[in-house]
Enzyme design. Sequence first.
Site, mmCIF file in Angstrom:
data_model
loop_
_atom_site.group_PDB
_atom_site.id
_atom_site.type_symbol
_atom_site.label_atom_id
_atom_site.label_comp_id
_atom_site.label_asym_id
_atom_site.label_seq_id
_atom_site.Cartn_x
_atom_site.Cartn_y
_atom_site.Cartn_z
ATOM 1 N NE ARG A 142 -2.604 -3.325 -3.113
ATOM 2 C CZ ARG A 142 -2.563 -3.357 -1.778
ATOM 3 N NH1 ARG A 142 -2.425 -2.246 -1.102
ATOM 4 N NH2 ARG A 142 -2.682 -4.499 -1.125
ATOM 5 C CD GLU A 179 1.997 1.060 7.361
ATOM 6 O OE1 GLU A 179 1.370 1.057 6.287
ATOM 7 O OE2 GLU A 179 2.055 0.071 8.105
ATOM 8 C CG ASP A 230 -5.935 -3.384 -0.481
ATOM 9 O OD1 ASP A 230 -5.333 -2.842 0.468
ATOM 10 O OD2 ASP A 230 -6.336 -4.561 -0.438
ATOM 11 C CG ASP A 247 -7.646 0.907 11.063
ATOM 12 O OD1 ASP A 247 -8.461 1.797 10.817
ATOM 13 O OD2 ASP A 247 -7.973 -0.217 11.481
ATOM 14 C CG PHE A 307 -12.509 0.394 3.911
ATOM 15 C CD1 PHE A 307 -11.813 -0.295 4.897
ATOM 16 C CD2 PHE A 307 -12.164 0.186 2.583
ATOM 17 C CE1 PHE A 307 -10.796 -1.168 4.572
ATOM 18 C CE2 PHE A 307 -11.152 -0.686 2.250
ATOM 19 C CZ PHE A 307 -10.467 -1.371 3.239
ATOM 20 C CB VAL A 308 -9.881 5.528 2.405
ATOM 21 C CG1 VAL A 308 -10.722 6.567 3.135
ATOM 22 C CG2 VAL A 308 -8.709 5.096 3.280
ATOM 23 N N GLY A 343 0.773 -1.235 0.000
ATOM 24 C CA GLY A 343 0.000 0.000 0.000
ATOM 25 C C GLY A 343 0.804 1.285 0.000
#
Length: 181
Positions: free
Chosen positions: A171, A105, A165, A109, A158-159, A50
Site C-alpha cells: 500500500r 475508491e 495491496d 473491479d 493485479f495492481v 486502500g
Amino acid sequence: MNSSGPLIHGRRFVPYISRDRIAEKVAELAGRISADYAGERPMLLVVLNGAMPFAVALMQQLTVDVELCCIRYASYVGTSSTGTGKEVIGLPEERLKGRRVIVVEDIVDTGRTIAYLHERLQACGVKDSEVAALTFKRGKYLGTLPIRYIGFEIEDAFVVGFGMDYDEYGRQYPDIYQLEE
Ligand code: IMP
C-alpha cells in the site's frame, strides 16, 4: 525493492503508473469535482484502507469545502447458506439525508462494493451519490452504476501501490505496480 519493482509474497510486480501520472490525474479529477460541486459542500466517503492516499491527494486539490468521512468493509460469516458477506462500518447514517456524496475508491473491479454502498446510501436518503475511483477494471465490471470520476482504466492485471495491496502489503508505494506476467 529492485529497479523492476517490488517482490511481494514471492510475486514480482513491475512499474505500471508513475507517481507523476497519478498526480496529474488527481489534479484533473479534483478540477472536475470542484467545478461540479461549486458552492456546495459534498461529503467524501472514503473507503478504507486502500482509498486513503487517493483521498488525501484529491482532497488537497479541491477548491470546494468537503466533509470527510471514512468507512470500511468488514467481512462477516453469514448465518445462511450464502456464506460470507460484507458489512459497512462507520457510515454516518444520521448525517446523510439530503447530502451529495462522493464515494472515494482506490479500485473498482467487479463493482460489487460500490453497488452495495450505493444501495445503503439510497436507503439513507442521500440527495445523490457519485463514485471517484483512482483505477477501474472496465473489463471485469459487472455493475450498472455509472462511475463519474475515473482516474485510470486498467487492464485485468493485479495492481498494488498508492493504497492498493496484495494481501495487505504494497500500500505504501507512491507509484502503481502490476503483477508481472
Ligand atoms: P469490487 O470487486 O469492485 O467490489 O472490488 C473489491 C475489492 O477488491 C477492491 O476494493 C480491492 O480491495 C480489491 N481488488 C480488486 N482488484 C484489485 C487489484 O488489482 N489490486 C488490489 N486490490 C484489488
